[in-house]
Design a protein around this motif. Structure first.
Motif, PDB file in Angstrom:
ATOM      1  N   UNK A  14       4.735  16.173  -0.942  1.00 22.24           N
ATOM      2  CA  UNK A  14       6.004  16.266  -1.660  1.00 22.24           C
ATOM      3  C   UNK A  14       5.791  16.491  -3.146  1.00 22.24           C
ATOM      4  N   UNK A  15       4.661  16.031  -3.674  1.00 21.77           N
ATOM      5  CA  UNK A  15       4.337  16.221  -5.090  1.00 21.77           C
ATOM      6  C   UNK A  15       3.263  17.290  -5.215  1.00 21.77           C
ATOM      7  N   UNK A  16       3.526  18.285  -6.063  1.00 21.62           N
ATOM      8  CA  UNK A  16       2.538  19.345  -6.271  1.00 21.62           C
ATOM      9  C   UNK A  16       1.262  18.780  -6.879  1.00 21.62           C
ATOM     10  N   UNK A  17       1.427  17.904  -7.848  1.00 26.72           N
ATOM     11  CA  UNK A  17       0.275  17.253  -8.474  1.00 26.72           C
ATOM     12  C   UNK A  17       0.328  15.768  -8.164  1.00 26.72           C
ATOM     13  N   UNK A  53       0.812  -1.213   0.000  1.00 27.62           N
ATOM     14  CA  UNK A  53       0.000   0.000   0.000  1.00 27.62           C
ATOM     15  C   UNK A  53       0.844   1.261   0.000  1.00 27.62           C
ATOM     16  N   UNK A  54       2.101   1.137   0.365  1.00 24.66           N
ATOM     17  CA  UNK A  54       2.984   2.299   0.392  1.00 24.66           C
ATOM     18  C   UNK A  54       3.575   2.534  -0.981  1.00 24.66           C
ATOM     19  N   UNK A  55       4.905   2.596  -1.096  1.00 26.49           N
ATOM     20  CA  UNK A  55       5.529   2.759  -2.399  1.00 26.49           C
ATOM     21  C   UNK A  55       5.127   1.603  -3.322  1.00 26.49           C
ATOM     22  N   UNK A  56       4.770   1.892  -4.583  1.00 27.94           N
ATOM     23  CA  UNK A  56       4.240   0.859  -5.486  1.00 27.94           C
ATOM     24  C   UNK A  56       5.344  -0.034  -6.044  1.00 27.94           C
ATOM     25  N   UNK A  85       3.609   6.372   5.093  1.00 26.18           N
ATOM     26  CA  UNK A  85       2.573   6.906   4.210  1.00 26.18           C
ATOM     27  C   UNK A  85       2.969   6.656   2.760  1.00 26.18           C
ATOM     28  N   UNK A  86       1.991   6.803   1.880  1.00 24.08           N
ATOM     29  CA  UNK A  86       2.204   6.513   0.470  1.00 24.08           C
ATOM     30  C   UNK A  86       3.022   7.578  -0.235  1.00 24.08           C
ATOM     31  N   UNK A  87       3.260   7.338  -1.498  1.00 25.59           N
ATOM     32  CA  UNK A  87       4.067   8.233  -2.317  1.00 25.59           C
ATOM     33  C   UNK A  87       3.420   9.608  -2.426  1.00 25.59           C
ATOM     34  N   UNK A  88       4.262  10.632  -2.327  1.00 29.63           N
ATOM     35  CA  UNK A  88       3.790  12.007  -2.473  1.00 29.63           C
ATOM     36  C   UNK A  88       3.467  12.702  -1.178  1.00 29.63           C
ATOM     37  N   UNK A  89       3.485  11.961  -0.057  1.00 23.15           N
ATOM     38  CA  UNK A  89       3.160  12.533   1.250  1.00 23.15           C
ATOM     39  C   UNK A  89       4.293  12.193   2.221  1.00 23.15           C
ATOM     40  N   UNK A  90       4.604  13.120   3.097  1.00 21.46           N
ATOM     41  CA  UNK A  90       5.684  12.881   4.061  1.00 21.46           C
ATOM     42  C   UNK A  90       5.319  13.518   5.396  1.00 21.46           C
TER      43      UNK A  90
END
Length: 654
Positions: free
Chosen positions: A350-353, A11-14, A311-316
Motif C-alpha cells: 500500500x505504501x510505495x516507500x 506487531x501490527x499497526x504501531x 499484516x503490518x502497516x504498508x502491506x495488505x
C-alpha cells in the motif's frame, strides 16, 4: 515489546495499548520484559490460547461424523460399500473426541434410508423416506448418537450394511434429497459430512445431466462451463452447510461421468476435500481407499473454525486461495480443517516507500478442539524489508511462487480456456525474469543467455510441469473431464511439498536397486530426469508422484526377474491393469514391498496404489507415464529445452 512501563505496542499497526495489571512486568537493563522467556507468546512464533467465553456463540461442539452412502447397484458391484463399512468399523476406536464423539448414517438409492441408532436397541432400525420433493427427517432423535453409548448398534449396522443391499439392483441416485436430509440432521451441531457417491445424481433436486465432455466447445468461450457446477443447488447447499459448521469430504467412485465439477463444489466451499477413484474396484484399490478414509476419520481436526490473517502497516492481502468460504473481506470460514490442507494468499504494497525495516504477518485460527476446548492458535512471522530488489530475488521461494501460480491457474480455468490459463503461467514467469534481467542491464553487458537468481533456477521447470499437469494440460483428448476437475480441486489444497512432488515426480531405476545385495532398510533410490530417454527396455523403473506408483517394465526385462518380483501371472500376462502387487515367496519381492512401504510412510496423507505397466502397452503407457515425463516433447507440448527457449526469447523482448 514494552515501550513504557504500562503500555505496549503490537506487531501490527504501531498503536500503544495499556498493559493489564496482572500482565505487567518490569523491564531489565536492556528494556526487555524480565518474564519474556517464561511467556511463550513473547518468545515463540507459534502459540495457542484457550479462548475466553466471548469467543463462543454456543457451547463447543463435539466431533461429529455423518456418513451419506450411495447404495445403488454400482456401489455394490465395485465393492465400495463393503470396504467403506469395514474401514469405518475398524476406525471407531481412533475417532477423535472420545467420549463426546457423535455419529450417524444415511444411505440412498432412489429412496432415503435413515437409521435409528438408539443405545437401548440391539439392532438398528431402518426408516425409508420415498418423498424426494419434500424430504423429511422421520425421527427427531437417535439418528445422531453418542458413539460410546451406541457403539454396539453402530457396529451392528456396519456389519449388516453390505448384506442388506447385496441384492440391490436399483441404478438411480437421489443424491440431492439425501444431501438435504443429511443437512437437516446435522444442522443443530455441525460436523463432518462424508459422502460416498458412485452414480450420477438422477432423481430429485440437484439431479445432473450427462453433459459429459463435448469436444466442440474446446477453444470457444463456453469451454470453461464444463468445469463449473451445472446446477446452482450445489453452491447454495455449500453456503448453507458452511453456515451451520458442516464440512464435506467427497469420495467419488465411478468408471462413468459423475460430474465432479458440480459435486466437488460442496467440498470447495466448506473446507473439505475431493477423493476420486476412477474405475474403482475393491480387488485392486481397497488399500488406497481404506487408508485414505481411515486417515480422514482419525487425523486430528479443528472444528467450527475461522481464520484471519493480519499484516503490518504498508502491506495488505488482496486475494485468498484454497477451500473455504470467505465470510468477510478477510475472514475464512472453515467448518473443519486439518494438517493436510494449505492456503495461499496474494498481498500488495500500500505504501510505495516503506519506512519500516520489518513487516509482521500473523495467522490466527479460532477453533474447537476434539476435546471440547475453544482455542486460538496464532502463528507470527517477522519478515525483513529490503531496499535492494536483487536481494529480494535472491531470497525468493520457488515453492511458494508455484503454489500460488497453480491456484491462480486453476481458478482461471473456471472462467477461461485452458490455453489462456497456461499462457498466464508463462507470462508471469517471463515478467519476473525480465525484471531480474533489467536489474543487471545497466551494470553488465548482457549476452543472449537467460539469467536468473539461484533461488529461481527451477521456476521455469516447475512452470512447464504445471502447464502439463492433469488439471491444465492439452484439451479434450488429453484428460477425462472428471479426472481433470478432481485434480484441480486437489491442487487447490495440498501443501507446497506435496504439490512440487506432484508436478515433478521421482523416476528411479528399480531393478538395479533391488538386485543390490546390501539393504539398509531405507529406500534410497537414485532419481532420474523425467524423460523417456532414461527408460531402458532392459530395466524396471518406478514413478512416484506422491499419489500413485507406476512400475514400468521394459520389453527385454528378463522374464525370470518379473516372475520373482510379481508372480507367474505377471510374467505371462499381456495385460497388467488388473493385477495387484502382492508379496511372492522370495527376497526380491519382499524388498520391493518394503521399499514401497517406506516411500508411503514418508507422507501418510495419501496412499500410492502401484500400477503395473509394460513397455508399449497403449493407451495406458501414455496416460500413466509418458504424458507425465515433463521434460519431453509429447502430444504437441513443448519439451523443457523448447520451453526455456520460448521464455528466453520473450524475456529479451522489450
Amino acid at each position: 515489546m514494552c515501550t513504557l512501563q504500562k503500555q505496549h505496542s503490537a506487531n501490527g499497526p504501531p498503536l500503544l495499548n495499556d498493559v493489564a495489571g496482572e500482565y505487567f512486568a518490569p523491564l531489565d537493563i536492556n528494556g526487555r520484559r524480565r518474564d519474556a522467556d517464561e511467556r511463550p507468546e513473547l518468545s515463540k512464533g507459534s502459540v495457542e490460547f484457550v479462548a475466553p467465553t466471548e469467543y463462543m456463540v454456543r457451547p463447543p461442539m463435539p466431533p461429529l461424523y455423518f456418513f451419506l452412502i450411495d447404495v445403488s447397484l454400482s456401489s455394490i458391484r465395485n465393492g465400495m460399500l463393503k470396504v467403506a463399512a469395514e474401514t469405518i468399523k475398524s476406525s471407531l476406536d481412533k475417532l477423535p473426541g472420545f467420549p463426546r464423539t457423535q455419529i450417524g448414517f444415511l444411505t440412498f438409492d432412489s429412496a432415503l434410508h435413515f437409521y435409528n441408532l438408539k443405545s437401548s436397541l440391539t439392532q438398528p432400525q431402518m426408516m425409508v423416506v420415498a418423498d424426494l420433493d419434500d424430504p423429511f427427517v422421520p425421527l427427531p432423535d437417535d439418528l445422531l448418537v453418542n458413539l460410546s453409548d451406541s457403539r454396539h448398534v453402530v457396529e451392528a449396522l456396519l456389519d449388516s450394511l453390505p448384506s442388506m443391499f447385496e441384492e440391490n439392483t436399483n441404478i438411480e441416485s437421489a443424491f440431492g434429497p439425501a444431501l438435504k436430509a443429511a443437512f437437516m440432521v446435522m444442522s443443530q451441531l455441525g460436523g463432518k459430512l462424508l459422502i460416498f457417491q458412485s452414480t450420477l445424481p438422477s432423481l430429485g433436486f440437484g439431479r445432473l445431466k450427462l453433459r459429459g465432455d463435448d469436444p466442440r466447445i474446446y477453444g470457444t468461450d463456453k469451454e470453461h462451463t464444463i468445469r463449473i457446477a451445472e446446477d446452482p443447488f450445489y453452491k447454495q447447499m455449500a453456503a448453507d452447510l458452511t453456515k451451520y459448521q458442516i464440512a464435506v469430504n467427497l469420495y467419488a467412485f465411478s468408471d462413468r461421468y459423475t460430474d465432479i465439477a458440480s459435486l466437488g463444489t460442496l467440498a470447495k466451499y466448506t473446507g473439505g476435500e475431493v477423493y476420486y477413484y476412477p474405475s474403482f474396484h475393491a480387488n485392486l484399490y481397497k488399500e488406497k481407499f481404506s487408508h485414505e478414509l481411515a486417515r480422514d476419520l482419525t487425523r486430528e481436526t479443528a472444528w467450527e473454525a475461522v481464520m484471519r490473517i493480519r499484516c503490518g502497516k504498508g502491506v495488505r492481502f488482496t486475494t485468498y486461495h484454497g477451500h473455504f468460504m470467505l465470510r468477510s473481506s478477510d475472514l475464512l470460514a472453515l467448518p473443519a480443517v486439518d494438517c493436510d490442507k494449505a492456503f495461499a494468499m496474494q498481498l500488495t504494497l500500500e505504501d510505495t516507500l516503506m519506512t519500516t525495516q520489518t513487516v509482521y504477518f500473523q495467522v490466527a485460527l479460532l477453533y474447537t478442539s476434539s476435546s471440547g476446548e475453544r482455542r486460538i492458535r496464532v502463528h507470527t512471522m517477522a519478515v525483513p524489508v529490503v531496499t535492494d530488489l536483487g536481494e529480494m530475488y535472491r531470497n525468493a521461494d520457488t515453492g511458494a511462487i508455484i503454489c500460488l501460480l497453480s491456484r491462480l491457474a486453476i481458478e482461471k480455468t473456471l472462467s477461461h480456456k485452458l490455453e489462456e490459463a497456461r499462457h498466464v503461467i508463462q507470462l508471469r514467469i517471463v515478467r519476473s525474469l525480465q525484471e531480474y534481467r533489467n536489474l543487471f542491464a545497466v551494470q553488465h553487458r548482457l549476452s543472449g543467455r537467460l539469467i536468473y537468481p539461484e533461488s529461481l533456477k527451477l521456476l521455469p521447470l516447475y512452470g512447464l510441469a504445471l502447464c502439463k499437469s492433469l488439471a491444465l494440460r492439452g484439451g479434450f483428448a488429453d484428460a477425462h473431464i472428471d479426472e481433470r476437475s478432481a485434480a484441480g480441486f486437489n491442487m487447490m489444497i495440498i501443501p507446497i511439498k506435496k504439490l512440487l512432488k506432484l508436478l515433478y515426480p521421482s523416476l528411479s531405476r528399480l531393478d538395479e536397486y533391488l538386485l543390490k545385495g546390501e539393504d539398509d532398510g531405507k529406500a534410497s533410490l537414485q532419481r532420474l530426469v523425467l524423460s523417456a530417454e532414461r527408460l531402458d527396455p532392459r530395466g524396471a523403473f518406478l514413478y512416484d508422484d506422491g499419489f500413485r506408483f507406476v512400475l514400468w517394465l521394459g520389453k527385454v526385462l528378463p522374464a525370470e526377474f518379473v516372475k520373482n518380483l510379481l508372480g507367474v501371472e505377471a510374467a505371462n500376462s499381456p495385460d497388467l491393469s488388473k493385477l495387484p502387487v502382492i508379496e511372492q515367496n522370495n527376497e526380491l519381492s519382499r524388498k520391493l514391498l518394503a521399499t514401497l512401504k517406506t516411500l508411503r510412510e514418508r507422507d501418510p496423507a495419501f496412499y500410492q496404489h502401484c500400477y503395473l505397466l509394460r513397455q508399449g502397452e497403449q493407451p495406458r503407457e501414455g496416460s500413466l507415464l509418458l504424458f507425465n515425463l515433463v521434460e519431453d516433447q509429447i502430444a504437441g507440448t513443448s519439451g523443457y529445452v523448447e520451453w526455456l527457449l520460448q521464455i528466453q526469447r520473450q524475456v529479451q523482448q522489450k
